[in-house]
Design a protein around this motif. Structure first.
Motif, PDB file in Angstrom:
ATOM      1  N   LEU A  33      72.746  18.273  13.711  1.00 41.64           N
ATOM      2  CA  LEU A  33      71.550  19.019  13.311  1.00 41.64           C
ATOM      3  C   LEU A  33      71.025  19.793  14.515  1.00 41.64           C
ATOM      4  N   LYS A  34      70.959  21.119  14.375  1.00 43.64           N
ATOM      5  CA  LYS A  34      70.341  21.971  15.390  1.00 43.64           C
ATOM      6  C   LYS A  34      69.094  22.591  14.779  1.00 43.64           C
ATOM      7  N   LYS A  35      68.014  22.622  15.569  1.00 41.00           N
ATOM      8  CA  LYS A  35      66.760  23.097  14.988  1.00 41.00           C
ATOM      9  C   LYS A  35      65.819  23.644  16.057  1.00 41.00           C
ATOM     10  N   LYS A  36      64.848  24.440  15.613  1.00 41.32           N
ATOM     11  CA  LYS A  36      63.705  24.837  16.439  1.00 41.32           C
ATOM     12  C   LYS A  36      62.522  25.053  15.504  1.00 41.32           C
ATOM     13  N   GLY A  37      61.334  24.687  15.975  1.00 42.00           N
ATOM     14  CA  GLY A  37      60.140  24.856  15.168  1.00 42.00           C
ATOM     15  C   GLY A  37      59.957  23.801  14.091  1.00 42.00           C
ATOM     16  N   TRP A  38      60.784  22.778  14.111  1.00 38.64           N
ATOM     17  CA  TRP A  38      60.703  21.682  13.137  1.00 38.64           C
ATOM     18  C   TRP A  38      60.765  20.351  13.875  1.00 38.64           C
ATOM     19  N   GLY A  39      59.941  19.393  13.446  1.00 37.58           N
ATOM     20  CA  GLY A  39      60.117  18.025  13.877  1.00 37.58           C
ATOM     21  C   GLY A  39      61.259  17.410  13.100  1.00 37.58           C
ATOM     22  N   THR A  40      61.917  16.410  13.680  1.00 35.71           N
ATOM     23  CA  THR A  40      63.076  15.798  13.022  1.00 35.71           C
ATOM     24  C   THR A  40      62.707  15.240  11.652  1.00 35.71           C
ATOM     25  N   LEU A  41      61.665  14.426  11.592  1.00 39.17           N
ATOM     26  CA  LEU A  41      61.297  13.794  10.329  1.00 39.17           C
ATOM     27  C   LEU A  41      60.827  14.825   9.312  1.00 39.17           C
ATOM     28  N   GLU A  42      60.091  15.803   9.775  1.00 37.60           N
ATOM     29  CA  GLU A  42      59.611  16.871   8.898  1.00 37.60           C
ATOM     30  C   GLU A  42      60.782  17.587   8.222  1.00 37.60           C
ATOM     31  N   LEU A  43      61.836  17.845   8.985  1.00 38.46           N
ATOM     32  CA  LEU A  43      62.999  18.540   8.449  1.00 38.46           C
ATOM     33  C   LEU A  43      63.792  17.644   7.500  1.00 38.46           C
ATOM     34  N   LEU A  44      63.911  16.356   7.836  1.00 36.76           N
ATOM     35  CA  LEU A  44      64.617  15.444   6.937  1.00 36.76           C
ATOM     36  C   LEU A  44      63.880  15.307   5.608  1.00 36.76           C
ATOM     37  N   GLN A  45      62.564  15.331   5.649  1.00 38.29           N
ATOM     38  CA  GLN A  45      61.788  15.303   4.399  1.00 38.29           C
ATOM     39  C   GLN A  45      62.073  16.551   3.561  1.00 38.29           C
ATOM     40  N   LYS A  46      62.198  17.681   4.220  1.00 37.32           N
ATOM     41  CA  LYS A  46      62.535  18.934   3.527  1.00 37.32           C
ATOM     42  C   LYS A  46      63.922  18.818   2.885  1.00 37.32           C
ATOM     43  N   PHE A  47      64.896  18.326   3.643  1.00 39.01           N
ATOM     44  CA  PHE A  47      66.242  18.142   3.094  1.00 39.01           C
ATOM     45  C   PHE A  47      66.215  17.204   1.888  1.00 39.01           C
ATOM     46  N   SER A  48      65.442  16.128   2.021  1.00 33.23           N
ATOM     47  CA  SER A  48      65.368  15.148   0.944  1.00 33.23           C
ATOM     48  C   SER A  48      64.865  15.784  -0.343  1.00 33.23           C
ATOM     49  N   ARG A  49      63.813  16.592  -0.228  1.00 36.74           N
ATOM     50  CA  ARG A  49      63.244  17.253  -1.413  1.00 36.74           C
ATOM     51  C   ARG A  49      64.226  18.257  -2.013  1.00 36.74           C
ATOM     52  N   GLU A  50      64.783  19.109  -1.146  1.00 36.51           N
ATOM     53  CA  GLU A  50      65.576  20.221  -1.654  1.00 36.51           C
ATOM     54  C   GLU A  50      66.970  19.793  -2.102  1.00 36.51           C
ATOM     55  N   LEU A  51      67.536  18.771  -1.446  1.00 37.18           N
ATOM     56  CA  LEU A  51      68.876  18.307  -1.818  1.00 37.18           C
ATOM     57  C   LEU A  51      68.828  17.165  -2.818  1.00 37.18           C
ATOM     58  N   LYS A  52      67.585  16.719  -3.123  1.00 34.37           N
ATOM     59  CA  LYS A  52      67.387  15.606  -4.074  1.00 34.37           C
ATOM     60  C   LYS A  52      68.156  14.356  -3.646  1.00 34.37           C
ATOM     61  N   ILE A  53      68.006  14.041  -2.360  1.00 35.95           N
ATOM     62  CA  ILE A  53      68.578  12.828  -1.761  1.00 35.95           C
ATOM     63  C   ILE A  53      67.422  11.961  -1.294  1.00 35.95           C
ATOM     64  N   PRO A  54      67.382  10.677  -1.639  1.00 35.45           N
ATOM     65  CA  PRO A  54      66.277   9.818  -1.182  1.00 35.45           C
ATOM     66  C   PRO A  54      66.159   9.834   0.346  1.00 35.45           C
ATOM     67  N   LEU A  55      64.922   9.893   0.832  1.00 37.39           N
ATOM     68  CA  LEU A  55      64.711   9.931   2.279  1.00 37.39           C
ATOM     69  C   LEU A  55      65.311   8.721   2.972  1.00 37.39           C
ATOM     70  N   LYS A  56      65.347   7.582   2.293  1.00 36.38           N
ATOM     71  CA  LYS A  56      65.895   6.367   2.901  1.00 36.38           C
ATOM     72  C   LYS A  56      67.399   6.471   3.166  1.00 36.38           C
ATOM     73  N   ASP A  57      68.076   7.456   2.554  1.00 29.30           N
ATOM     74  CA  ASP A  57      69.510   7.638   2.790  1.00 29.30           C
ATOM     75  C   ASP A  57      69.790   8.420   4.068  1.00 29.30           C
ATOM     76  N   PHE A  58      68.752   9.008   4.667  1.00 27.80           N
ATOM     77  CA  PHE A  58      68.895   9.729   5.937  1.00 27.80           C
ATOM     78  C   PHE A  58      68.634   8.772   7.100  1.00 27.80           C
ATOM     79  N   SER A  59      69.408   8.896   8.152  1.00 23.62           N
ATOM     80  CA  SER A  59      69.180   8.095   9.368  1.00 23.62           C
ATOM     81  C   SER A  59      69.326   8.987  10.591  1.00 23.62           C
ATOM     82  N   HIS A  60      68.576   8.652  11.636  1.00 20.38           N
ATOM     83  CA  HIS A  60      68.652   9.399  12.886  1.00 20.38           C
ATOM     84  C   HIS A  60      68.419   8.443  14.039  1.00 20.38           C
ATOM     85  N   GLY A  61      68.781   8.879  15.232  1.00 20.34           N
ATOM     86  CA  GLY A  61      68.624   8.020  16.399  1.00 20.34           C
ATOM     87  C   GLY A  61      67.343   8.254  17.157  1.00 20.34           C
ATOM     88  N   ALA A  62      66.756   9.441  17.006  1.00 20.97           N
ATOM     89  CA  ALA A  62      65.534   9.781  17.744  1.00 20.97           C
ATOM     90  C   ALA A  62      64.862  10.962  17.076  1.00 20.97           C
TER      91      ALA A  62
END
Length: 387
Positions: A33-62
């Motif tokens: 994941l490469k990004k700018k202007g987004w916090g990690t969790l904020e972006l994962l929440q966006k992915f969860s909504r748009e891809l219709k994947i439960p947020l609990k299925d996403f994991s990150h290290g930091a």
């Protein structure tokens, strides 16, 4: 001195270096994941909504900084068919693992940081300080980014929870004002603060769904603060807990440095306390600090020696906390966990370059490149150079 960093995202580049146990067919898909202007969790929440994947299925290290250009690894349970490439973020498949991404897989972070609006004198002073942390290490404080939820007037939400001051905790959650708040949001929160417990009046001013739900409930149940606190999402509560733990840990490290280092100390004022820095060390004190791990406050901490045990107890006592409180948290969405953290860290591969500042006319900029272990803050090292 307030440092001019993160003037634009490209001024703060972070590359996560991880050791990934990739396999041919695993249950967790790994993505860069490469990004700018987004916090990690904020972006994962966006992915969860748009891809219709439960947020609990996403994991990150930091969680990587919003105000930066960052690259890191995330994993998604069972999904290896995703590719995103937008202006502010991209997501590319890197392989599969038999486990989710976690902090233990991160080896280090590489940084490239630009400090702007500098004079030749300030650059000279910073260059003179650069050798010291490479030789003697740098205190491994949590930096101000960790304390975004800290309210200088009301305190830490997690402290209120530990002390079972649920009214105060909810007031922080609904009525704390932060620098990034828009004017309308700031004015509304100030109104809630001034009229706290006048629930009908607060409800009339409520704007968000959360505010309307909370004040409607309080109109019916005016003292049931705990019920509302139990509605805080797990990831939000975990952030509140981490913030308070980090504050307590910093206090312990400050105590260690005051007790171990007898020479004069330098300081840099932070959002939740001073960052104290030492100069030269004798070999004995350096070896002690280099090998020292301080426990994050929580249940069943393990102490390196009697000094750490004593400082830990004193910091908790000063804040009105007993260690038994960590086991009695009334909310179950998240919890306190004790784990060791290095007292000092040593930057690796430090290089720098001086050039004319293309943003502040007539000034210089200093570009620094270095690596730090996972969980360590580049901004603390930079403050060490300039304090």
């Amino acid at each position: 001195m307030r440092l001019k960093i993160k003037v634009k995202p490209e001024d703060f580049i972070v590359e996560e270096i991880a050791e990934l146990p990739l396999v041919k067919n695993g249950g967790h898909a790994v993505y860069l994941l490469k990004k700018k202007g987004w916090g990690t969790l904020e972006l994962l929440q966006k992915f969860s909504r748009e891809l219709k994947i439960p947020l609990k299925d996403f994991s990150h290290g930091a969680r990587k900084d919003r105000h930066a250009l960052t690259s890191q690894y995330i994993s998604i349970k069972g999904r290896s068919d995703i590719k995103l490439n937008e202006d502010d973020y991209s997501l590319f498949f890197a392989g599969c693992m038999n486990r989710p991404m976690g902090p233990d897989l991160i080896k280090e972070n590489k940084f490239e940081v630009v400090v702007r609006e500098l004079t030749d004198e300030k650059i000279g002073a910073a260059k003179a300080e650069m050798e010291n942390p490479q030789r003697w290490g740098c205190p491994n404080y949590f930096d101000d980014q960790r304390f975004g939820s800290f309210d200088s007037h009301q305190g830490f939400l997690a402290q209120k929870l530990l002390k079972q001051e649920f009214n105060g905790a909810l007031k922080i959650y609904l009525a704390s004002v932060f620098p990034e708040d828009r004017k309308s949001e700031r004015e509304r929160k100030e109104f809630f603060f001034a009229n706290w417990k006048n629930w009908e009046l607060c409800l009339k001013e409520a704007s968000t769904d959360l505010e309307k739900k909370a004040f409607s409930f309080l109109c019916r149940e005016p003292k049931d603060f705990l019920e509302l606190l139990m509605e805080i999402p797990r990831y939000e509560l975990a952030a509140f807990i981490s913030s308070y733990q980090s504050f307590l840990w910093n206090e312990i490290l400050r105590g260690v440095i005051k007790n171990v280092i007898l020479a004069p100390l330098k300081s840099y004022r932070g959002a939740a306390g001073e960052y104290l820095f030492y100069g030269d060390l004798d070999e004995r004190n350096y070896l002690y600090l280099k090998d020292l791990n301080i426990p994050m406050p929580g249940p069943k901490p393990e102490f390196a020696d009697e000094l750490i045990k004593s400082l830990y107890a004193q910091v908790l006592e000063d804040d009105g906390i007993k260690n038994s409180m960590f086991n009695n948290l009334k909310l179950r969405q998240a919890f306190f966990k004790s784990f060791p953290r290095q007292a000092i860290v040593t930057p690796q591969g430090l290089t720098f370059a001086v050039s004319d500042d293309d943003f502040y006319h007539g000034k210089k900029k200093l570009t620094l490149s270095f690596s730090l272990p996972r969980g360590s803050y580049a901004t603390i090292l930079i403050k060490r150079f300039f304090c």
